[in-house]
Motif scaffolding. Structure first.
Motif, PDB file in Angstrom:
ATOM      1  N   SER A   1      38.985  39.447  46.434  1.00  0.00           N
ATOM      2  CA  SER A   1      38.525  38.385  47.344  1.00  0.00           C
ATOM      3  C   SER A   1      39.699  37.515  47.785  1.00  0.00           C
ATOM      4  O   SER A   1      39.750  37.042  48.922  1.00  0.00           O
ATOM      5  N   PHE A   2      40.670  37.286  46.868  1.00  0.00           N
ATOM      6  CA  PHE A   2      41.870  36.531  47.253  1.00  0.00           C
ATOM      7  C   PHE A   2      42.660  37.296  48.319  1.00  0.00           C
ATOM      8  O   PHE A   2      43.119  36.726  49.299  1.00  0.00           O
ATOM      9  N   LEU A   3      42.812  38.605  48.092  1.00  0.00           N
ATOM     10  CA  LEU A   3      43.638  39.405  48.993  1.00  0.00           C
ATOM     11  C   LEU A   3      42.997  39.586  50.372  1.00  0.00           C
ATOM     12  O   LEU A   3      43.692  39.740  51.370  1.00  0.00           O
TER      13      LEU A   3
ATOM     14  N   ARG B   1      35.003  48.310  31.303  1.00  0.00           N
ATOM     15  CA  ARG B   1      34.924  48.539  32.747  1.00  0.00           C
ATOM     16  C   ARG B   1      34.264  47.363  33.476  1.00  0.00           C
ATOM     17  O   ARG B   1      34.705  46.946  34.535  1.00  0.00           O
ATOM     18  N   GLU B   2      33.197  46.825  32.881  1.00  0.00           N
ATOM     19  CA  GLU B   2      32.433  45.761  33.545  1.00  0.00           C
ATOM     20  C   GLU B   2      33.303  44.520  33.774  1.00  0.00           C
ATOM     21  O   GLU B   2      33.299  43.930  34.858  1.00  0.00           O
TER      22      GLU B   2
ATOM     23  N   VAL C   1      37.242  41.203  37.363  1.00  0.00           N
ATOM     24  CA  VAL C   1      38.612  40.787  37.673  1.00  0.00           C
ATOM     25  C   VAL C   1      39.033  41.361  39.020  1.00  0.00           C
ATOM     26  O   VAL C   1      39.594  40.677  39.880  1.00  0.00           O
ATOM     27  N   LYS C   2      38.728  42.656  39.211  1.00  0.00           N
ATOM     28  CA  LYS C   2      39.084  43.339  40.462  1.00  0.00           C
ATOM     29  C   LYS C   2      38.428  42.660  41.664  1.00  0.00           C
ATOM     30  O   LYS C   2      39.063  42.403  42.685  1.00  0.00           O
TER      31      LYS C   2
ATOM     32  N   ASP D   1      45.825  52.420  38.745  1.00  0.00           N
ATOM     33  CA  ASP D   1      45.994  53.395  39.823  1.00  0.00           C
ATOM     34  C   ASP D   1      45.068  53.137  41.012  1.00  0.00           C
ATOM     35  O   ASP D   1      45.427  53.378  42.159  1.00  0.00           O
ATOM     36  N   GLU D   2      43.858  52.637  40.718  1.00  0.00           N
ATOM     37  CA  GLU D   2      42.886  52.442  41.801  1.00  0.00           C
ATOM     38  C   GLU D   2      42.985  51.061  42.453  1.00  0.00           C
ATOM     39  O   GLU D   2      42.475  50.866  43.550  1.00  0.00           O
ATOM     40  N   PHE D   3      43.624  50.104  41.748  1.00  0.00           N
ATOM     41  CA  PHE D   3      43.619  48.744  42.300  1.00  0.00           C
ATOM     42  C   PHE D   3      45.024  48.150  42.449  1.00  0.00           C
ATOM     43  O   PHE D   3      45.396  47.671  43.519  1.00  0.00           O
ATOM     44  N   VAL D   4      45.817  48.200  41.383  1.00  0.00           N
ATOM     45  CA  VAL D   4      47.130  47.537  41.427  1.00  0.00           C
ATOM     46  C   VAL D   4      48.057  48.201  42.440  1.00  0.00           C
ATOM     47  O   VAL D   4      48.577  47.559  43.356  1.00  0.00           O
ATOM     48  N   LEU D   5      48.254  49.506  42.303  1.00  0.00           N
ATOM     49  CA  LEU D   5      49.194  50.195  43.194  1.00  0.00           C
ATOM     50  C   LEU D   5      48.768  50.179  44.667  1.00  0.00           C
ATOM     51  O   LEU D   5      49.592  49.904  45.541  1.00  0.00           O
TER      52      LEU D   5
END
Length: 533
Positions: free
Chosen positions: A411-413, A399-400, A405-406, A445-449
């Motif tokens: 930050s890019f987005l 998770r860490e 990565v997230k 589910d929480e980040f990519v989609l």
């Protein structure tokens, strides 16, 4: 000997008995029969018998026979048998070859003085021929066959280097015998390939190792012909072969990385630092004045980069070794980005390193370097890191690390300077599409989609039709289904995408309408079933 002539018996159990008898009786037979009749029978059975268990027994008997044959004229026949055995379709036969036949044949080869003059050079030339013929499709199975044999011969090669060293006359078993570190050698593929077994005893090996390290560090290699052959002929030939491997072939990159790793671990840290690394560094020439050479057909774009990074620089894991690996990857990233060269060699390094959780933290360090790079081409360097972040997303479950990565991709987005950065958006969408099916489910589910949904919304406002269609096409390819988030993100994203395709690409709009209808039907069905559930 009656059973020996039943090599074509209809029952495999009887043929198995014949194959085993050849090995059992070998020590008691006249040498003329052993090296002619018995060898010929085993050869015939290896070539023709359909039963895996019989051919496996043949291999084990050949290993015994090799220990007794003393006719040099049979050497070439033994080599042909070895190639046949290595190419056998049965995994158990190939395994027996590495366990028994190859070590026994290698021992005989060492006695004849053919290891460095014939056996290893012939296998290398077969690999070179494969690469020449394989420009339109490499035979990876044959490459594996030859390279695995070379890998199995590393302990024999090291043993012959020790046995023919300038210090062998000093290697006397007296006084306190030094200890060999438990991790000094890679685990041998077979007990017969243990360097101590080949040398004669662990005590003798310990004394030779101590003298070996001292010689390398203080007295050099003058007059040490067996080691000079490794340094001046084997290593340059291997490095030349590596430069011709297609960097996109992950199997080949992995195979050669494993070979170099075993070679470096077996020959030791001093040898790796003073003989192997300098040859790679000379070829790679990582310096500012060589930026142009990185472009086009430069060696930095070849498999040399991932094989050096993962086969040589990961051999030892002290702090200074990890720093060297980080520095190398950062330098390659900078050189490739500044010279606008393809980044495939860097990506291949990340893929190979990413399979080992021990290197995930290190990879994030390198990627962060790319993110904060201050060159004039900062955007391209940062964009270059996105596929590597994707590789980590595919292989990490901690998770860490996923949070890091997230945070970076978010930050890019969200960074205003990237809001209209078309190439960054396409790279992120392509990466999301590639890693989505393999990413950790909650992370997906929480980040990519949700971010695919946001990118689809933003694209609705894009005023340049060519860019809008480009992003829409990447989104079209990247969209993945997650039933849990279908209502919140998948369906709304598809509807945004349909609005673009309706105007710009009607044939895609028809497919999207069908997908939306199907998804809505799934949601309705699921909702209707829930009360009964």
């Amino acid at each position: 000997m009656r059973d020996v002539f039943q090599i074509n018996h209809k029952y495999p159990e009887r043929r198995l008995l014949v194959a085993e008898s050849c090995g059992d009786l070998a020590p008691y037979l006249p040498k003329e029969i052993r090296s002619s009749l018995v060898l010929a029978m085993l050869q015939q059975m290896l070539m023709e018998d359909k039963a895996d268990m019989v051919r496996e027994a043949v291999i084990k008997s050949l290993g015994i026979i090799m220990g007794y044959i003393d006719d040099p004229d049979k050497y070439q026949q033994g080599f042909e048998l070895l190639l046949t055995a290595l190419g056998d379709p049965s995994e158990r036969v190939v395994s027996a070859t590495h366990q028994v036949f190859l070590p026994a044949y290698a021992a005989w080869t060492m006695e004849l003085g053919n290891l460095q003059s014939h056996l290893i050079p012939t296998l290398l030339s077969k690999i070179e021929k494969l690469l020449r013929e394989g420009e339109h499709g490499l035979d990876e199975h044959k490459l594996h066959m030859y390279l695995s044999a070379l890998q199995s011969l590393i302990p024999s090669l090291f043993a012959i280097v020790l046995q023919n060293a300038p210090f062998t006359s000093k290697a006397k078993l007296q006084g306190d015998i030094p200890q060999i570190e438990v991790t000094r050698f890679p685990r041998p593929i077979s007990p017969l390939q243990d360097v101590a077994t080949i040398i004669g005893s662990r005590e003798q090996l310990a004394i030779l190792l101590q003298l070996y390290d001292y010689q390398l560090e203080h007295e050099g290699t003058t007059g040490w012909e067996t080691l000079l052959w490794v340094v001046n002929q084997l290593l340059p030939q291997l490095i030349e072969i590596v430069s011709r491997i297609n960097v996109a072939s992950t199997a080949c990159v992995h195979e050669f990385s494993r070979y170099f790793w075993r070679l470096c671990r077996t020959f030791g840290k001093i040898f790796t630092n003073t003989k192997v690394k300098p040859q790679f560094q000379e070829i790679l020439r990582l310096s500012e004045e060589n930026i142009e050479s990185a472009a086009g057909n430069g060696v930095l774009t070849k498999a040399t980069v991932p094989i050096y990074a993962t086969g040589v620089l990961t051999c030892y894991n002290q702090e200074e070794d990890r720093k060297l690996l980080v520095g190398f990857l950062e330098d390659v990233m900078t050189m490739l980005s500044l010279s606008h060269a393809p980044l495939d060699s860097l990506k291949a390094s990340f893929v190979e390193l990413g399979t080992n959780p021990a290197y995930h933290e290190l990879l994030l360090t390198v990627l962060w370097y790319g993110v904060v790079h201050t060159s004039a081409l900062v955007s391209s360097v940062r964009i270059a890191t996105i596929p590597a972040f994707g590789t980590i997303m595919e292989t990490v479950t901690q998770r860490e690390l996923l949070e890091r990565v997230k945070m970076q991709l978010a930050s890019f987005l969200e960074d205003p300077q990237y809001q209209d950065q078309h190439s960054l958006q396409t790279e992120i969408i392509r990466t999301f599409g590639r890693v989505g099916p393999n990413a950790e489910p909650r992370f997906r589910d929480e980040f990519v989609l949700p971010n695919l949904h946001k990118l689809a919304l933003v694209n609705n406002q894009q005023s340049v039709d060519s860019k809008r269609l480009d992003i829409a096409t990447y989104l079209f390819e990247a969209y993945i289904i997650s039933e849990e988030l279908m209502v919140n993100h998948f369906l709304p994203g598809l509807r945004c995408l349909r609005a673009d395709m309706e105007q710009l690409s009607p044939e895609h709009e028809v497919i999207l309408s069908s997908m939306i209808k199907e998804c809505e039907q799934k949601v309705e069905n699921k909702t209707a079933q829930e009360p009964q559930g």
